[in-house]
Enzyme design. Structure first.
Site, mmCIF file in Angstrom:
data_model
loop_
_atom_site.group_PDB
_atom_site.id
_atom_site.type_symbol
_atom_site.label_atom_id
_atom_site.label_comp_id
_atom_site.label_asym_id
_atom_site.label_seq_id
_atom_site.Cartn_x
_atom_site.Cartn_y
_atom_site.Cartn_z
ATOM 1 N N GLU A 133 0.842 -1.213 0.000
ATOM 2 C CA GLU A 133 0.000 0.000 0.000
ATOM 3 C C GLU A 133 0.874 1.259 0.000
ATOM 4 O OE1 GLU A 133 -2.823 -0.499 3.245
ATOM 5 O OE2 GLU A 133 -4.122 -1.672 1.937
ATOM 6 N N GLU A 171 -5.205 -8.451 -0.985
ATOM 7 C CA GLU A 171 -5.879 -8.263 0.304
ATOM 8 C C GLU A 171 -7.349 -7.977 0.032
ATOM 9 O OE1 GLU A 171 -4.352 -5.545 3.281
ATOM 10 O OE2 GLU A 171 -2.301 -5.955 2.648
HETATM 11 C C1 BG6 Z 1 -4.294 -3.054 4.923
HETATM 12 C C2 BG6 Z 1 -2.939 -3.454 5.418
HETATM 13 O O1 BG6 Z 1 -4.352 -1.691 4.911
HETATM 14 O O2 BG6 Z 1 -5.402 -3.362 5.713
HETATM 15 C C3 BG6 Z 1 -2.921 -4.612 6.398
HETATM 16 O O3 BG6 Z 1 -2.061 -3.727 4.336
HETATM 17 C C4 BG6 Z 1 -4.075 -4.442 7.364
HETATM 18 O O4 BG6 Z 1 -1.667 -4.660 7.031
HETATM 19 C C5 BG6 Z 1 -5.381 -4.466 6.590
HETATM 20 O O5 BG6 Z 1 -4.083 -5.371 8.394
HETATM 21 C C6 BG6 Z 1 -6.607 -4.388 7.458
HETATM 22 O O6 BG6 Z 1 -6.543 -3.276 8.308
HETATM 23 P P1 BG6 Z 1 -6.712 -3.408 9.880
HETATM 24 O O7 BG6 Z 1 -6.417 -2.079 10.436
HETATM 25 O O8 BG6 Z 1 -8.104 -3.848 10.093
HETATM 26 O O9 BG6 Z 1 -5.730 -4.450 10.306
#
Ligand code: BG6
Length: 481
Positions: A187, A380
């Protein structure tokens, strides 16, 4: 018409959210080890949650506890990776995305020689994956860098970081040549949302934070292009990708001013991928720097390296979509960790305020493919939720199945639209520490981990209902959802 035969189904994590063992086998302190557990995150004050001062860091650095710094303990994957990989194999994973902690290889970032124990750990880890028939997808930088580089140079604000990162990446490429998929910066666009987490920039050590963020981003673009070149030289058949947070923004209304506001947000969101995939800064972003009076130090040699070493594929995270309006004061806002935007009345939101928009994923895939004409990988996508363990140890997470079902179904439609999609790694296949809030209770996995926000629990792994569901999805190559 469905997913390609060699589609990379799997899951994704980051070292600092799963490994734990933050001071084991020579590992140095990283910026992630400074993150504190935030029990009551105020979504409206999201910037405050990721803000840390120089003095705070000096204090936190001396504190050796893990109770309030959950990223230091993770889910102890450092010691339990064989058990976890066995579960991923049972799920039928074709791929596993994880990151290499820079601080295990170069604890302070500047040592002359790498830490052999760190290299050995990842060698064994990768061997276990490969022996289990799982393709490793490795992120070189995922919200984790040596703390010393943040304190000494203000992180990526300084160009010195470029060669240090290239040196670290060279060790990775030379030590793990069996890895064919590499992502440079997770990201990358997030530097402007959380400069300390993503780039080691300490705000109170800067005069103009936004200008410094753009300089740091430029330095990361150069480093990314240099390591892309290096990977191509060192590993035959390698594929290197950039990694973008896909923040799909719709206009709040059809009022032209709102459409313009959404357009500008989307262009801003694309700009990092533009640089890495097209090899050039978009002219509009250069005009923005000029308007703002930002003087970003970029040399001709650096711009040439960026031009000559574009990425092979585009990877991205997708969680939610947002609304934009000319006048944001009139908009109801919603936030997901450090992302904030207008709330769409047509969409449901999760317990943590993230809108659920599967069609937005199809839109994102079409937009990205049309813009870059390069293969795409979703690295993701997932839903943070509270889970309840019943007396007999089962976890009925129908809401998570529904989230994935609807997103994978839209993803399939995008493939039928003609999008070249090579893989999908869910975030996250196993519960882990949240990046934004450092909570364990914000659970993402198909596999439950018995650990609470303060680190109590046996760390036992339990299969949720979604485990069997995802296993079947992979078995049928996405035909049966
Ligand atoms: C993304 C990141 O922004 O979102 C991850 O690359 C992160 O590292 C994921 O865990 C979910 O966000 P959060 O804050 O719910 O863990």
């Amino acid at each position: 018409m469905g997913f390609r035969k060699d589609f990379l189904w799997g899951g994704a994590v980051a070292a600092n959210q799963v490994e734990g063992a933050y001071d084991v086998d020579g590992k140095g302190l990283s910026v992630a080890d400074m993150a504190t557990y935030k029990p009551n995150v105020d979504v409206k004050d999201y910037k405050k949650n990721v803000h840390i001062t120089y003095d705070d860091i000096l204090k936190v650095k001396e504190d050796k506890s893990t109770k309030f710094y959950p990223k230091r303990r993770g889910i102890d994957q450092y010691h339990r990776y064989k058990e976890d990989i066995a579960l991923f194999k049972e799920l039928g994973f074709k791929a596993y995305r994880f990151s290499i902690a820079w601080t295990r290889i170069f604890p302070n970032g500047e040592e002359d020689t790498p830490n052999q124990a760190g290299i050995d750990f990842y060698k064994n880890f990768i061997k276990e994956l490969v022996d289990s028939g799982i393709e490793p997808i490795v992120t070189l930088s995922h919200y984790e860098m040596p703390l010393e580089l943040a304190l000494k140079y203000n992180g990526w604000a300084d160009k010195k970081l470029i060669n240090l990162f290239v040196k670290f990446s060279r060790v990775c490429f030379e030590s793990f040549p069996e890895v064919k998929y590499w992502l440079t910066f997770n990201e990358i666009d997030s530097v402007t949302r959380h400069p300390f987490t993503s780039a080691g920039i300490i705000e109170d050590r800067t005069k103009n934070i936004e200008e410094v963020e753009y300089q740091a981003l430029h330095n990361q673009f150069v480093a990314s292009a240099m390591v892309t070149k290096l990977a191509h030289e060192l590993i035959p058949g390698v594929q290197v990708g950039c990694m973008l947070t896909k923040l799909t923004t719709y206009p709040a209304t059809s009022k032209p001013e709102d459409v313009l506001a959404a357009l500008n947000k989307n262009l801003m969101n694309y700009y990092c991928a533009d640089v890495q995939a097209k090899g050039e800064y978009p002219k509009l972003i250069l005009a923005y720097f000029k308007r703002m009076g930002y003087r970003i130090d970029m040399t001709k040699e650096e711009l040439d390296v960026i031009k000559e070493n574009t990425v092979d594929f585009i990877s991205f995270s997708y969680y939610m979509s947002l609304l934009a309006a000319e006048d944001e004061d009139g908009l109801e806002m919603t936030a997901g960790n450090t992302i904030i935007g207008g709330k769409n009345p047509y969409l449901k939101v999760t317990d943590w305020g993230w809108t659920v928009d599967p069609v937005g994923l199809r839109i994102s895939l079409i937009e990205l493919y049309d813009r870059y004409q390069k293969p795409l990988m979703i690295v993701e996508n997932g839903m943070g939720a509270k889970d309840e363990v019943t007396k007999d140890g089962s976890i009925h997470d129908e809401y998570r199945i529904e989230y994935f079902r609807s997103h994978i179904s839209e993803m399939k439609k995008a493939v039928e639209d003609g999008v070249e999609l090579i893989g999908y790694t869910s975030w996250a296949p196993i519960d882990l520490v949240s990046a934004g809030t450092s909570q364990m209770s914000k659970r993402y996995g198909f596999i439950y981990v018995d650990e609470d926000d303060e680190g109590n629990g046996t760390l036992a792994r339990l299969k949720k209902d979604s485990f069997t569901w995802y296993q079947h999805v992979i078995e049928t190559n996405g035909e049966e959802l």
